[in-house]
Write a protein that holds these residues in place. Sequence first.
Motif, PDB file in Angstrom:
ATOM      1  N   UNK A   2       0.839  -1.198   0.000  1.00 44.92           N
ATOM      2  CA  UNK A   2       0.000   0.000   0.000  1.00 44.92           C
ATOM      3  C   UNK A   2       0.873   1.247   0.000  1.00 44.92           C
ATOM      4  N   UNK A   3       0.938   1.929  -1.130  1.00 42.36           N
ATOM      5  CA  UNK A   3       1.754   3.139  -1.237  1.00 42.36           C
ATOM      6  C   UNK A   3       1.205   4.266  -0.379  1.00 42.36           C
ATOM      7  N   UNK A   4      -0.041   4.130   0.072  1.00 42.69           N
ATOM      8  CA  UNK A   4      -0.623   5.147   0.942  1.00 42.69           C
ATOM      9  C   UNK A   4       0.121   5.299   2.249  1.00 42.69           C
ATOM     10  N   UNK A   5       0.863   4.250   2.651  1.00 46.08           N
ATOM     11  CA  UNK A   5       1.640   4.330   3.893  1.00 46.08           C
ATOM     12  C   UNK A   5       2.695   5.428   3.843  1.00 46.08           C
ATOM     13  N   UNK A   6       3.175   5.762   2.647  1.00 44.38           N
ATOM     14  CA  UNK A   6       4.212   6.792   2.545  1.00 44.38           C
ATOM     15  C   UNK A   6       3.671   8.058   1.882  1.00 44.38           C
ATOM     16  N   UNK A   7       2.347   8.183   1.857  1.00 41.33           N
ATOM     17  CA  UNK A   7       1.751   9.376   1.249  1.00 41.33           C
ATOM     18  C   UNK A   7       1.867  10.582   2.172  1.00 41.33           C
ATOM     19  N   UNK A   8       1.984  10.331   3.483  1.00 42.68           N
ATOM     20  CA  UNK A   8       2.157  11.414   4.447  1.00 42.68           C
ATOM     21  C   UNK A   8       3.411  11.195   5.255  1.00 42.68           C
ATOM     22  N   UNK A   9       3.295  11.343   6.570  1.00 42.88           N
ATOM     23  CA  UNK A   9       4.447  11.095   7.432  1.00 42.88           C
ATOM     24  C   UNK A   9       4.614   9.593   7.638  1.00 42.88           C
ATOM     25  N   UNK A  10       5.867   9.155   7.684  1.00 44.13           N
ATOM     26  CA  UNK A  10       6.167   7.739   7.924  1.00 44.13           C
ATOM     27  C   UNK A  10       7.586   7.634   8.472  1.00 44.13           C
ATOM     28  N   UNK A  11       7.879   6.482   9.066  1.00 41.97           N
ATOM     29  CA  UNK A  11       9.228   6.204   9.546  1.00 41.97           C
ATOM     30  C   UNK A  11       9.843   5.056   8.779  1.00 41.97           C
ATOM     31  N   UNK A  12      11.168   4.988   8.796  1.00 40.76           N
ATOM     32  CA  UNK A  12      11.917   3.908   8.148  1.00 40.76           C
ATOM     33  C   UNK A  12      12.639   3.111   9.224  1.00 40.76           C
ATOM     34  N   UNK A  13      12.617   1.785   9.085  1.00 41.72           N
ATOM     35  CA  UNK A  13      13.249   0.894  10.058  1.00 41.72           C
ATOM     36  C   UNK A  13      14.238  -0.027   9.360  1.00 41.72           C
ATOM     37  N   UNK A  14      15.424  -0.197   9.947  1.00 47.55           N
ATOM     38  CA  UNK A  14      16.334  -1.284   9.562  1.00 47.55           C
ATOM     39  C   UNK A  14      16.917  -1.877  10.839  1.00 47.55           C
ATOM     40  N   UNK A  15      17.003  -3.192  10.878  1.00 42.19           N
ATOM     41  CA  UNK A  15      17.612  -3.915  11.999  1.00 42.19           C
ATOM     42  C   UNK A  15      18.387  -5.097  11.433  1.00 42.19           C
ATOM     43  N   UNK A  16      19.638  -5.237  11.844  1.00 45.02           N
ATOM     44  CA  UNK A  16      20.387  -6.392  11.346  1.00 45.02           C
ATOM     45  C   UNK A  16      21.460  -6.889  12.297  1.00 45.02           C
ATOM     46  N   UNK A  17      21.804  -6.122  13.327  1.00 47.52           N
ATOM     47  CA  UNK A  17      22.924  -6.518  14.182  1.00 47.52           C
ATOM     48  C   UNK A  17      22.561  -7.752  15.001  1.00 47.52           C
ATOM     49  N   UNK A  18      23.483  -8.723  15.096  1.00 47.14           N
ATOM     50  CA  UNK A  18      23.194  -9.952  15.845  1.00 47.14           C
ATOM     51  C   UNK A  18      22.679  -9.682  17.257  1.00 47.14           C
ATOM     52  N   UNK A  19      23.224  -8.668  17.925  1.00 46.96           N
ATOM     53  CA  UNK A  19      22.794  -8.377  19.297  1.00 46.96           C
ATOM     54  C   UNK A  19      21.323  -7.997  19.368  1.00 46.96           C
TER      55      UNK A  19
END
Length: 383
Positions: free
Chosen positions: A210-227
């Motif tokens: 759903x592109x509507x999720x980024x039509x207004x304000x939104x946050x970006x998440x990345x997680x990859x560290x083993x800890x």
Amino acid sequence: MTMTNNKNSTAVKAPVMCVVGARPNFMKMAPILRALAAHVPPIPALLVHTGQHYDTDMSKKLFVDLGLPQPDINLEVGSGTHAQQTAEVMKRFEPAMDEHKPSCVLVVGDVNSTIACALVASKKNVPVAHVEAGLRSYDRRMPEEINRVLTDQIADRLYTTERSAADNLAREGIPAERICFTGNVMIDSLEASRPHARPPVDSLAAHGLDAGLVAGEYGVVTLHRPSNVDSAETLKSLLTVLGQVARDLPLVFAMHPRTRSNIERFGLQAMLDPARIAVLPPQGYLEMLGLMAGATLVLTDSGGLQEETTALGVPCLTLRENTERPITVEQGTNTMVGIEPQAILQGVSEILAGRGKRGRVPEFWDGRTAERIAADLHQWLGA
């Protein structure tokens, strides 16, 4: 140190072997290769891809996005434990060095390929140049910290991204004459790529989301560290917090394969509400740049994203207890919040209330770092 581009100085005849191994290296090496080619006289270079980043499709896409030439040498090392991967890179890199007889080996960042190739070169008495030297988290539990410290100890020329890095190196006994402050080459790639960044709606639409999720304000998440992602308890806690954040701010989660695998292994898939959290596979550079540039905030445990959000002026909450990039906290947009739920939620709340850090762009994060590296490298090799 003063860096000069002396058109009358002697040309470097033997090639500089430029090593990349994993995704962060690509962003750093692309502008360096362009600067070596554009230097007067040109500095010959060979691009060596160790194959540490073994997602072939993603690797190819990053090369295209960044304008990187195809590697002259691909060692095709692939995955393995830290010991296996480091040893395999060393075994395969040595014959390539013997064949091409480089003037020096240039390594970037802190991945296993960095220390492996630096070790081979050092033992064969070939000079080593390290780009992004002197960064320290002072957390020896991080494999990258070990790679950083050891690479700096054996490097002959150390290019730093921030002035405080020289203090770190001095404490470790590295003479000032080996150190050269040139700035952050990651920002060269960012500035060159900004006009070509992919709109966030396109990135979501490409995966049927759903592109509507980024039509207004939104946050970006990345997680990859083993800890953060290898423990079921820690990962569940972080996903719970993301669910709470998503009630107020839709999130786009560019999910690392390691994270996805562990979410499935621990049975946590149901914690990601598809109505509020858009889960994407690892993104190309231009897609990720577009997502970050349009974001209200970024939640991450990545070192590179701490730098990129600072350059973009986007508030960043780092889900770690320490950082090897303190300048992003002192001058930039980064706030260290750790992994305690209340601290993360408090950081998000402050940003949504308009009190997020906007910071400023640090010295020499100006898109011209690679030029300074090329000028100094030419002068140093000539000397």
